[in-house]
Design a protein around this motif. Structure first.
Motif, PDB file in Angstrom:
ATOM      1  N   THR A 108     -32.374  26.474  20.005  1.00 27.40           N
ATOM      2  CA  THR A 108     -31.396  26.957  19.041  1.00 27.40           C
ATOM      3  C   THR A 108     -32.133  27.598  17.866  1.00 27.40           C
ATOM      4  O   THR A 108     -33.361  27.561  17.784  1.00 27.40           O
ATOM      5  N   SER A 109     -31.369  28.150  16.949  1.00 27.01           N
ATOM      6  CA  SER A 109     -31.928  28.696  15.703  1.00 27.01           C
ATOM      7  C   SER A 109     -31.657  27.755  14.540  1.00 27.01           C
ATOM      8  O   SER A 109     -31.606  28.171  13.392  1.00 27.01           O
ATOM      9  N   ILE A 110     -31.504  26.463  14.841  1.00 26.97           N
ATOM     10  CA  ILE A 110     -31.109  25.472  13.840  1.00 26.97           C
ATOM     11  C   ILE A 110     -32.288  24.595  13.431  1.00 26.97           C
ATOM     12  O   ILE A 110     -32.944  23.986  14.277  1.00 26.97           O
ATOM     13  N   ILE A 111     -32.549  24.550  12.133  1.00 27.43           N
ATOM     14  CA  ILE A 111     -33.518  23.631  11.562  1.00 27.43           C
ATOM     15  C   ILE A 111     -32.762  22.384  11.121  1.00 27.43           C
ATOM     16  O   ILE A 111     -31.813  22.471  10.330  1.00 27.43           O
ATOM     17  N   THR A 112     -33.151  21.219  11.636  1.00 23.65           N
ATOM     18  CA  THR A 112     -32.471  19.974  11.261  1.00 23.65           C
ATOM     19  C   THR A 112     -33.341  19.176  10.297  1.00 23.65           C
ATOM     20  O   THR A 112     -34.573  19.260  10.326  1.00 23.65           O
ATOM     21  N   TYR A 113     -32.653  18.398   9.457  1.00 26.37           N
ATOM     22  CA  TYR A 113     -33.353  17.655   8.408  1.00 26.37           C
ATOM     23  C   TYR A 113     -32.470  16.498   7.949  1.00 26.37           C
ATOM     24  O   TYR A 113     -31.279  16.419   8.282  1.00 26.37           O
ATOM     25  N   ILE A 114     -33.070  15.589   7.190  1.00 29.28           N
ATOM     26  CA  ILE A 114     -32.341  14.464   6.608  1.00 29.28           C
ATOM     27  C   ILE A 114     -31.905  14.837   5.196  1.00 29.28           C
ATOM     28  O   ILE A 114     -32.728  15.221   4.363  1.00 29.28           O
ATOM     29  N   ASP A 115     -30.598  14.732   4.950  1.00 27.85           N
ATOM     30  CA  ASP A 115     -30.024  15.048   3.646  1.00 27.85           C
ATOM     31  C   ASP A 115     -29.832  13.753   2.868  1.00 27.85           C
ATOM     32  O   ASP A 115     -28.915  12.979   3.137  1.00 27.85           O
ATOM     33  N   LYS A 116     -30.709  13.513   1.885  1.00 23.56           N
ATOM     34  CA  LYS A 116     -30.644  12.265   1.132  1.00 23.56           C
ATOM     35  C   LYS A 116     -29.573  12.277   0.040  1.00 23.56           C
ATOM     36  O   LYS A 116     -29.390  11.281  -0.659  1.00 23.56           O
ATOM     37  N   ASN A 117     -28.883  13.401  -0.078  1.00 26.24           N
ATOM     38  CA  ASN A 117     -27.748  13.449  -0.995  1.00 26.24           C
ATOM     39  C   ASN A 117     -26.523  12.762  -0.411  1.00 26.24           C
ATOM     40  O   ASN A 117     -25.570  12.461  -1.130  1.00 26.24           O
ATOM     41  N   VAL A 118     -26.536  12.543   0.904  1.00 27.08           N
ATOM     42  CA  VAL A 118     -25.396  11.946   1.601  1.00 27.08           C
ATOM     43  C   VAL A 118     -25.881  10.707   2.347  1.00 27.08           C
ATOM     44  O   VAL A 118     -26.753  10.800   3.215  1.00 27.08           O
ATOM     45  N   SER A 119     -25.335   9.554   2.015  1.00 21.59           N
ATOM     46  CA  SER A 119     -25.783   8.317   2.646  1.00 21.59           C
ATOM     47  C   SER A 119     -24.655   7.303   2.709  1.00 21.59           C
ATOM     48  O   SER A 119     -23.615   7.457   2.060  1.00 21.59           O
ATOM     49  N   LYS A 120     -24.884   6.265   3.493  1.00 18.22           N
ATOM     50  CA  LYS A 120     -23.974   5.135   3.544  1.00 18.22           C
ATOM     51  C   LYS A 120     -24.798   3.876   3.759  1.00 18.22           C
ATOM     52  O   LYS A 120     -25.919   3.932   4.280  1.00 18.22           O
TER      53      LYS A 120
END
Length: 302
Positions: A194-206
Motif C-alpha cells: 500500500t501507500s500507507i505509512i502506519t504509526y502510533i498516535d499518542k494523542n489518542v489512547s484508552k
C-alpha cells in the motif's frame, strides 16, 4: 542534498535517548513461524539464540532471504551494523566506526544499500546509506534531523523527527516537508503493498486494565488521507506487519496478532527462554518463515 539514486521500503527503529540510546542488555532470538488462516503458527522446537552476550544487540531487519542486519554495541560502547547469515550462522561487520554510532539498519529497495540512523561525532542524528559492497557511505537528507524512527515510500523516508513536540514528516519534495502527525510512538511502519505509512498516535489512547492502549493510525501518502487501525495491545508500543493484513505485537513473553480491520488481539504464542523477558522489537521473513524477536536479559541475582 538528496542522493540521485532511488530507494524504497525499509522498516527501522531507534531509541529516543541521546544518552547511549537508553541501551540495556538485549539478545536476538529466532523462531520458525508461518502464517495460516490469519494466524501465526510457531514451531517452539526451533527457538534459537542468535546472539548471547550481556550487551546491546537490537533492532533486527531482514535484508534478503538468508540475511538479517542489526545494531550491536562493542566492548568499547560503540554501535555498529552487523549482518547475520542464517545459512552459514556467520556474523559480518557492515560498519566499524570508532567516531560514530549506527542504529536501525534495513535494506534499500534497490538492494545496494543498508540504511541506518547515525549519530555523528558532533551529535547530529541523521539518515545515512551504507553500500552493501562496503563502499563509502552517503548522507541522506542533510537538512532533516534529529531523525528517530522511519520507513519508506516512493523513494522517500517518512521520518520521526525529535522535538517539542516530536513530528512524523514526509518530504514530498525538497520544498515540501509535510507533517503527518505530532506526538507519535516509536513504531513507524509502511503497510505492505500500500501507500500507507502506519504509526502510533499518542494523542489518542484508552486505559485497559491499568495499561495504556494507543491508537494505530495510517496516512496514505498518495491520497493524503488518514486511516484508523484500532488500538495497540495494552502496555505495548512495538508492532510490525507480517503481511498486508496481519499486525503483530509483543507483551512480556507473549505474542499477539490481529487482522487490520479487526479490533481484538489474539494470542499467537509465547517465547519462553530461561533468563529472558519482555519482547520488544521484531522482524519477520515470509521467505524464511522465521520470526526474530528482541528480548531483555534478566539481571542476575546476587
Amino acid at each position: 542534498m538528496y542522493p540521485k539514486f532511488q530507494i524504497a521500503l525499509v522498516t527501522l527503529f531507534i531509541s529516543l535517548s541521546f544518552n547511549a540510546f537508553a541501551q540495556g542488555n538485549f539478545d536476538l532470538i529466532a523462531i520458525d513461524g508461518k502464517k495460516s488462516s490469519g494466524k501465526l503458527v510457531l514451531d517452539y522446537n526451533s527457538i534459537k539464540l542468535i546472539t548471547d552476550r550481556p550487551l546491546y544487540d537490537n533492532q533486527p531487519a531482514f535484508i534478503n532471504d538468508i540475511q538479517m542486519a542489526f545494531s550491536a554495541v562493542d566492548e568499547k560502547g560503540n554501535n555498529d551494523i552487523i549482518i547475520y547469515n542464517f545459512e552459514k550462522d556467520k556474523f559480518t561487520n557492515l560498519t566499524k566506526t570508532a567516531d560514530r554510532n549506527e542504529f536501525s539498519p534495513s535494506l534499500t529497495d534497490c538492494g545496494l544499500y543498508v540504511s541506518a540512523v547515525t549519530v555523528e561525532p558532533d551529535g547530529k542524528q541523521r539518515l545515512w546509506l551504507y553500500p552493501t559492497n562496503f563502499g563509502e557511505p552517503e548522507l541522506l537528507y542533510d537538512d532533516i534531523e534529529p531523525v528517530g524512527y522511519y520507513d519508506w515510500y516512493d523513494n522517500k523516508a517518512a521520518m520521526f523527527v525529535l522535538g517539542q513536540p516530536n513530528k512524523l514528516v514526509y518530504p514530498y519534495s525538497k520544498s515540501e516537508l509535510h507533517t503527518i502527525s505530532e506526538n507519535v510512538g516509536r513504531s513507524v511502519k509502511k503497510r505492505p503493498k500500500t501507500s500507507i505509512i502506519t504509526y502510533i498516535d499518542k494523542n489518542v489512547s484508552k486505559d485497559v486494565d491499568g495499561m495504556k492502549s494507543y491508537a494505530i493510525k495510517g496516512f496514505d501518502i498518495e491520497k493524503r488521507t488518514y486511516v484508523d487501525y484500532g488500538y495497540t495491545f495494552p502496555g505495548s508500543e512495538d508492532f510490525i506487519w507480517l503481511d498486508n493484513q496481519l499486525l503483530l505485537m509483543g507483551k512480556g513473553n507473549d505474542l499477539y496478532v490481529r487482522k487490520a480491520e479487526k479490533t481484538d488481539w489474539e494470542k499467537a504464542g509465547s517465547i519462553i527462554l530461561e533468563g529472558y523477558q519482555n519482547i520488544t522489537r521484531m522482524a519477520y521473513s515470509a521467505d524464511l518463515k522465521k520470526l526474530v524477536v528482541v528480548m531483555e536479559r534478566k539481571k542476575m541475582e546476587n
